[in-house]
Each structure stands twice: as C-alpha cells, then as structure tokens.
Design an enzyme around this catalytic site. Sequence first.
Site, mmCIF file in Angstrom:
data_model
loop_
_atom_site.group_PDB
_atom_site.id
_atom_site.type_symbol
_atom_site.label_atom_id
_atom_site.label_comp_id
_atom_site.label_asym_id
_atom_site.label_seq_id
_atom_site.Cartn_x
_atom_site.Cartn_y
_atom_site.Cartn_z
ATOM 1 N N GLY A 17 0.852 -1.196 0.000
ATOM 2 C CA GLY A 17 0.000 0.000 0.000
ATOM 3 C C GLY A 17 0.881 1.237 0.000
ATOM 4 O O GLY A 17 0.489 2.304 0.491
ATOM 5 N N ARG B 220 -0.888 -1.641 -5.909
ATOM 6 C CA ARG B 220 -1.667 -2.462 -6.849
ATOM 7 C C ARG B 220 -1.092 -2.360 -8.274
ATOM 8 O O ARG B 220 -0.384 -1.409 -8.594
ATOM 9 C CB ARG B 220 -3.148 -2.092 -6.825
ATOM 10 C CG ARG B 220 -3.428 -0.656 -7.063
ATOM 11 C CD ARG B 220 -4.918 -0.396 -7.171
ATOM 12 N NE ARG B 220 -5.092 0.610 -8.195
ATOM 13 C CZ ARG B 220 -5.069 1.907 -7.962
ATOM 14 N NH1 ARG B 220 -4.916 2.365 -6.727
ATOM 15 N NH2 ARG B 220 -5.197 2.769 -8.947
ATOM 16 N N HIS C 95 -13.667 10.818 10.927
ATOM 17 C CA HIS C 95 -12.549 10.541 10.017
ATOM 18 C C HIS C 95 -12.743 11.295 8.705
ATOM 19 O O HIS C 95 -13.858 11.717 8.381
ATOM 20 C CB HIS C 95 -12.427 9.047 9.704
ATOM 21 C CG HIS C 95 -11.771 8.258 10.794
ATOM 22 N ND1 HIS C 95 -12.468 7.793 11.882
ATOM 23 C CD2 HIS C 95 -10.480 7.874 10.972
ATOM 24 C CE1 HIS C 95 -11.631 7.138 12.680
ATOM 25 N NE2 HIS C 95 -10.413 7.172 12.157
ATOM 26 N N LYS D 166 -12.513 7.791 3.921
ATOM 27 C CA LYS D 166 -12.540 6.512 4.654
ATOM 28 C C LYS D 166 -13.772 5.704 4.256
ATOM 29 O O LYS D 166 -14.877 6.231 4.196
ATOM 30 C CB LYS D 166 -12.530 6.768 6.164
ATOM 31 C CG LYS D 166 -12.359 5.482 6.969
ATOM 32 C CD LYS D 166 -12.013 5.771 8.408
ATOM 33 C CE LYS D 166 -11.931 4.501 9.239
ATOM 34 N NZ LYS D 166 -10.819 3.627 8.805
HETATM 35 P P1 NAD Z 1 -5.130 4.866 0.856
HETATM 36 O O1 NAD Z 1 -6.372 4.616 0.031
HETATM 37 O O2 NAD Z 1 -4.497 6.207 0.789
HETATM 38 O O3 NAD Z 1 -3.999 3.782 0.477
HETATM 39 C C1 NAD Z 1 -4.263 2.442 0.216
HETATM 40 C C2 NAD Z 1 -3.238 1.995 -0.817
HETATM 41 O O4 NAD Z 1 -3.367 0.570 -0.982
HETATM 42 C C3 NAD Z 1 -3.462 2.650 -2.201
HETATM 43 O O5 NAD Z 1 -2.259 3.196 -2.691
HETATM 44 C C4 NAD Z 1 -3.931 1.478 -3.049
HETATM 45 O O6 NAD Z 1 -3.563 1.623 -4.421
HETATM 46 C C5 NAD Z 1 -3.200 0.324 -2.362
HETATM 47 N N1 NAD Z 1 -3.727 -0.972 -2.772
HETATM 48 C C6 NAD Z 1 -4.988 -1.296 -3.143
HETATM 49 N N2 NAD Z 1 -5.045 -2.580 -3.503
HETATM 50 C C7 NAD Z 1 -3.792 -3.082 -3.378
HETATM 51 C C8 NAD Z 1 -3.223 -4.350 -3.611
HETATM 52 N N3 NAD Z 1 -3.946 -5.370 -4.080
HETATM 53 N N4 NAD Z 1 -1.893 -4.517 -3.355
HETATM 54 C C9 NAD Z 1 -1.132 -3.503 -2.900
HETATM 55 N N5 NAD Z 1 -1.641 -2.259 -2.675
HETATM 56 C C10 NAD Z 1 -2.941 -2.060 -2.907
HETATM 57 O O7 NAD Z 1 -5.536 4.484 2.346
HETATM 58 P P2 NAD Z 1 -4.755 4.854 3.688
HETATM 59 O O8 NAD Z 1 -5.369 6.052 4.315
HETATM 60 O O9 NAD Z 1 -3.293 4.812 3.447
HETATM 61 O O10 NAD Z 1 -5.170 3.610 4.588
HETATM 62 C C11 NAD Z 1 -4.861 2.275 4.205
HETATM 63 C C12 NAD Z 1 -5.524 1.306 5.184
HETATM 64 O O11 NAD Z 1 -4.938 1.490 6.464
HETATM 65 C C13 NAD Z 1 -7.028 1.522 5.363
HETATM 66 O O12 NAD Z 1 -7.644 0.276 5.553
HETATM 67 C C14 NAD Z 1 -7.106 2.365 6.621
HETATM 68 O O13 NAD Z 1 -8.346 2.267 7.284
HETATM 69 C C15 NAD Z 1 -5.985 1.728 7.414
HETATM 70 N N6 NAD Z 1 -5.427 2.544 8.496
HETATM 71 C C16 NAD Z 1 -5.128 1.881 9.630
HETATM 72 C C17 NAD Z 1 -4.533 2.572 10.675
HETATM 73 C C18 NAD Z 1 -4.162 1.799 11.908
HETATM 74 O O14 NAD Z 1 -3.560 2.391 12.831
HETATM 75 N N7 NAD Z 1 -4.460 0.485 11.960
HETATM 76 C C19 NAD Z 1 -4.262 3.938 10.580
HETATM 77 C C20 NAD Z 1 -4.569 4.578 9.372
HETATM 78 C C21 NAD Z 1 -5.153 3.866 8.318
#
Ligand code: NAD
Length: 267
Positions: free
Chosen positions: A8, A35, A153, A157
């Site tokens: 990601g 991705r 959020h 989200k």
């Molecule tokens: P985002 O949409 O900015 O980034 C997600 C990334 O994942 C994108 O670049 C997308 O292209 C990529 N992706 C999609 N499918 C993929 C695949 N098959 N293989 C590899 N990469 C792929 O989202 P974000 O804000 O960076 O958040 C990502 C995740 O993390 C979400 O589920 C969010 O809720 C979670 N999150 C968790 C925490 C925590 O502390 N646990 C904190 C913040 C965000």
Amino acid sequence: MQPVTIVGAAGRMGHALLRGILESDDLTVAGAIDRTDCPQCGRDVGALVGLPEVGLNLTSDLQPRRGQVVVDFSLPEATGSNIARCVDAGVPLVLGTTGLTKDDIGLIHGAAEKIPVVFAANYSVGVTLLTQLAGLAAKALGPDWDAEMVEIHHKHKRDAPSGTALRIGIAVAEATGRDLEKDGVFDRSPRNEPRRSNEIGIVALRGGDSVGEHTLMFLTDGERIELSHRARDRQIFARGALRAARWVADKPPGLYDMPDVLGLSES
Ligand code: NAD
C-alpha cells in the site's frame, strides 16, 4: 538494519511509513508494493515521498524474503493474498488495514499459527492507552453509566464505524460482560424505543481531512465523563507500526496487538 517491505506504499499511510523508514537509523526499505495499475509504479521510493532517491522502485509484486518484516496498510481486497505470501515466505507481518471481513480475520488467525502477526486497529500509542482506559473505566463505573462513542474521520474513509471505534467498543464490552456484536448500536434511526442500559452506541462522522478522532463518553444522571483522542498527523500510526515491525522481527508465531508491542498486556 531491519529490512521492511511496505504494502500500500502509494497510499497515505504508505507514504508516512516510507518516510518513517527512510528517516530512521535502524530500518531499511526492502520493498514498496502497490496495486498493479498504480500510476506511481516504477518511481523511486525516495522521490515518491519527497526525499533523495534510494535506488529502489515501487512495484506491484509482493515477494517477501526471510529476515524482512512486511507492513501492510492497503485495502481489504488485498489482505488475503498478502497474508498467504507472508506465510509462504515465513515472514512476520504487521497488518494495519481496517474494514476486514470475518473471513479475513479467520485468515489472520490461521496465519498466526505459522508466522508472528501484529494486527491492530490503531497503531497510535495514545489510542492503545485510551482503549485500555476504556475497559478500566467501564468496569469501575458499572451499569448505571451509559457508554456512547463518537468518531470522526476524513471523507475518503470507506469503513464505518472505524476499526478503532469497534476495538474501543469491544474493550468496554469485554470489561463488563457484554458482546459488541449484540449490544453495539450504530444506527438508531430504524429504532423507536428508549436506550437500553446494555447498549454501546457508536456514531461515525465523515468529512474533511480528519486523521481520526474518538471520544468515548460515559453518561449517568447529573454527570458525564469523556475520554478523547485526536490524531493530527498520520505519522503517529506509522511510528507505532514501525515500532511493531522492530518488535515482531524476532517473535515466535502468534497473534499480537499493540499492548503486546508496548509491554502493556500484563497490566
Ligand atoms: P489509501 O487509500 O491512501 O492507500 C491504500 C493503498 O493501498 C493505495 O495506494 C492502493 O492503491 C493500495 N492498494 C490497493 N489494492 C492493493 C493491492 N492489491 N496490493 C497492494 N496495494 C494495494 O488508504 P490509507 O489512508 O493509506 O489507509 C490504508 C488502510 O490502512 C485503510 O484500511 C485504513 O483504514 C488503514 N489505516 C489503519 C490505521 C491503523 O492504525 N491500523 C491507521 C490509518 C489507516
């Protein structure tokens, strides 16, 4: 130096994680994955986050190697195959993706029999403590106090309520012999009845660029307690996740959460 692969990597959290690694003294980027149709694929990961080039490009092929740790903050659709690759390679996993299905959770439990997995709904040290305080407060206050939560959020989200709100709700439920699946109320509009005392209410607001705010209230006649956490910067999650990556690198197979990483599990 501990090699870490980010999944990601082109996303908001991916950038925060890459920056955290590149600015650290003890971690190195082993891989940066997103991705297949990601427009940034092929770009140098240093340049991607506004730092000097490091000679490693963003790719779409996750191939973890022994000795690395994989940190996955992508999307639920990607979780199953990422877990499988880590299990096949025997590589520890720090998983941050939220909005996972019950099947995904089952896969995580299965994987944790073979590799160490840290899985936390929120990697912030502050929220980890808030979650512990939530359980402590619910237990001490007892059934005369109603637990209600508001979370906010950013508008992008997808999942609601947030994974963090659910985790805090579970902490309240577990501390008081309740079950969030039965007692959680996320939408009062179809109901036409007063609040029942066993309920744990969670309301999700979405808008703007809020990184994440959670306020847990305990309400009773004549008084109210509020426990709040406000995240201003995504870097707090990245710092916590990288702390988890350092910690999990030499752990035996098992499922771990942030209290384990912070040494709070026995408290
Ligand atoms: P985002 O949409 O900015 O980034 C997600 C990334 O994942 C994108 O670049 C997308 O292209 C990529 N992706 C999609 N499918 C993929 C695949 N098959 N293989 C590899 N990469 C792929 O989202 P974000 O804000 O960076 O958040 C990502 C995740 O993390 C979400 O589920 C969010 O809720 C979670 N999150 C968790 C925490 C925590 O502390 N646990 C904190 C913040 C965000």
